[in-house]
Design an enzyme around this catalytic site. Structure first.
Site, PDB file in Angstrom:
ATOM      1  N   ARG A 142      40.638 -42.390  12.843  1.00  0.00           N
ATOM      2  CA  ARG A 142      39.800 -43.425  13.444  1.00  0.00           C
ATOM      3  C   ARG A 142      40.698 -44.401  14.182  1.00  0.00           C
ATOM      4  NH1 ARG A 142      36.242 -40.459  12.975  1.00  0.00           N
ATOM      5  NH2 ARG A 142      34.269 -40.684  11.855  1.00  0.00           N
TER       6      ARG A 142
ATOM      7  N   GLU B 288      35.691 -47.047  21.172  1.00  0.00           N
ATOM      8  CA  GLU B 288      35.239 -45.873  21.947  1.00  0.00           C
ATOM      9  C   GLU B 288      33.892 -46.171  22.605  1.00  0.00           C
ATOM     10  OE1 GLU B 288      35.229 -42.492  19.306  1.00  0.00           O
ATOM     11  OE2 GLU B 288      37.330 -42.800  18.794  1.00  0.00           O
TER      12      GLU B 288
ATOM     13  N   HIS C 160      37.882 -37.980  21.457  1.00  0.00           N
ATOM     14  CA  HIS C 160      37.351 -37.774  20.087  1.00  0.00           C
ATOM     15  C   HIS C 160      36.751 -36.370  19.938  1.00  0.00           C
ATOM     16  CE1 HIS C 160      35.390 -39.883  16.385  1.00  0.00           C
ATOM     17  NE2 HIS C 160      35.663 -38.611  16.124  1.00  0.00           N
TER      18      HIS C 160
HETATM   19  C1  8YV Z   1      32.693 -36.094  14.293  1.00  0.00           C
HETATM   20  C2  8YV Z   1      34.526 -37.169  12.922  1.00  0.00           C
HETATM   21  O1  8YV Z   1      32.566 -35.443  15.485  1.00  0.00           O
HETATM   22  O2  8YV Z   1      33.290 -36.115  11.190  1.00  0.00           O
HETATM   23  C3  8YV Z   1      33.926 -37.084  11.558  1.00  0.00           C
HETATM   24  O3  8YV Z   1      34.139 -38.051  10.792  1.00  0.00           O
HETATM   25  O4  8YV Z   1      35.352 -37.948  13.160  1.00  0.00           O
HETATM   26  C4  8YV Z   1      34.146 -36.323  14.067  1.00  0.00           C
HETATM   27  O5  8YV Z   1      34.891 -35.167  14.008  1.00  0.00           O
HETATM   28  C5  8YV Z   1      31.872 -37.333  14.357  1.00  0.00           C
HETATM   29  O6  8YV Z   1      32.180 -38.239  13.352  1.00  0.00           O
HETATM   30  C6  8YV Z   1      30.415 -37.004  14.290  1.00  0.00           C
HETATM   31  O7  8YV Z   1      29.643 -38.048  13.802  1.00  0.00           O
END
Ligand code: 8YV
Length: 330
Positions: free
Chosen positions: A247, A276, A294
């Site tokens: 993150r 983002e 992302h």
């Molecule tokens: C997702 C991610 O695409 O799963 C997660 O926590 O960071 C990503 O890979 C995204 O969060 C989907 O909500």
């Protein structure tokens, strides 16, 4: 939840467009409202959805804060997140309001680790610099000193967060003959450390000052917000490279851009950002960073697996069972 009809179908509202097979199955199983246009829902729309639905299926782009949760209607019982990270949901407020939360761990581990490795190779080998030069028609042919980078073999990688994804990165790094180090809330069992040939550092600063590469793989929590602040990043050696596929908020992005700009850190590979889709403009100017939108879990397989987990969590909950991926406040 309505008790009329042969079988009660929960009212499910999905905030973003999901893979087609998942949406189709949702329509078969639930009274679902899809977001086929994929436009993010604003806070008024999220509140209305919380008031109306039995189950909300949000993603990382929805800020499910205490105010949104306070708008929940009587029927709202489950927030079945499409994604592993739940930092965008106020888990404590939801739990206090009697709303269960689930996520989708495990199915995106290998793909996110692959992307981490892709960045870990791209930055020191200057892949995107080369690509840019070639596409611009500026390549005049091979020379002995053109675009020399650095090898990763034999280098030290410090992994911050040794959960599923951190360990998957460690396995890959080991296969590339890197020396694996890690910082985690708790030390891994000896047999796991032995298998990964991983060295534990209880003190993050101690680890950082010794690493050639650092990979951020921990969740975003109150404790990890700006874990890599300016002072900490200054502990790194000037040749060090930072990779972040977790993150954006775990790193002070402005401080990172400043340190990269003056060469105090050699490079960075970033798949996630603090605000983002906004990116610190300074980062966009730098050649020593690789920036991705992302996409750690952006494979058909992972996104389908995530959708299947959402389906299973909703169905289990609706049938009165404990959903497999329940998330509790930390
Ligand atoms: C997702 C991610 O695409 O799963 C997660 O926590 O960071 C990503 O890979 C995204 O969060 C989907 O909500």
């Amino acid at each position: 939840m309505s008790q009329t009809g042969k079988k009660s179908r929960p009212k499910v509202i999905v905030t973003r467009k999901l893979p087609d097979p998942i949406e189709t199955r949702m329509a078969e199983l639930f009274d679902v409202r899809l977001n086929l246009r994929d436009t993010p829902m604003d806070s008024a729309a999220l509140k209305a959805a919380m008031a109306e639905a039995d189950v909300l299926v949000p993603t990382v782009t929805d800020d499910i804060n205490a105010e949104i949760i306070a708008a929940a209607g009587e029927n709202m019982k489950l927030i079945a997140n499409f994604g592993a990270g739940v930092n965008h949901i106020d888990v404590k407020a939801a739990t206090e309001a009697g709303i269960a939360i689930t996520n989708t761990p495990g199915v995106l581990t290998e793909d996110t680790a692959d992307l981490t490795m892709a960045l870990l190779l791209s930055v020191p080998r200057r892949l995107f610099e080369g690509e840019k030069i070639l596409r611009a028609g500026e390549w005049s042919g091979w020379t002995p000193t053109f675009l020399m980078g650095h090898r990763i073999q034999g280098k030290r990688l410090g992994i911050i967060g040794m959960g599923r994804i951190g360990r998957a990165v460690a396995r890959r790094a080991k296969a590339f003959n890197m020396a694996v180090h890690y910082h985690n809330r708790s030390q891994l069992p000896a047999e796991v450390e032995d298998e990964l040939e991983a060295t534990y550092w209880a003190d993050l600063d101690q680890m950082l000052s010794r690493m050639d590469f650092v990979s951020v793989n921990c969740p975003l929590t109150e404790d990890t917000h700006h874990l890599l602040n300016k002072e900490r990043m200054k502990k790194l050696q000037p040749h060090a490279v930072i990779i972040n596929t977790a993150r954006g908020e775990i790193i002070d992005e402005k401080a990172l851009a400043d340190l990269l700009e003056v060469g105090r850190i050699a490079g960075a590979g970033l798949d996630v950002f603090e605000a983002e889709p906004e990116i610190n403009p300074k980062l966009l100017e730098l050649d020593n960073v690789v920036l991705l939108p992302h996409m750690g879990s952006a494979t058909v397989e992972a996104r389908t697996g995530m959708g299947e987990k959402v389906l299973i969590n909703i169905q289990a909950y609706t049938d009165g069972h404990r959903p497999p991926d329940r998330v509790l406040p930390v």
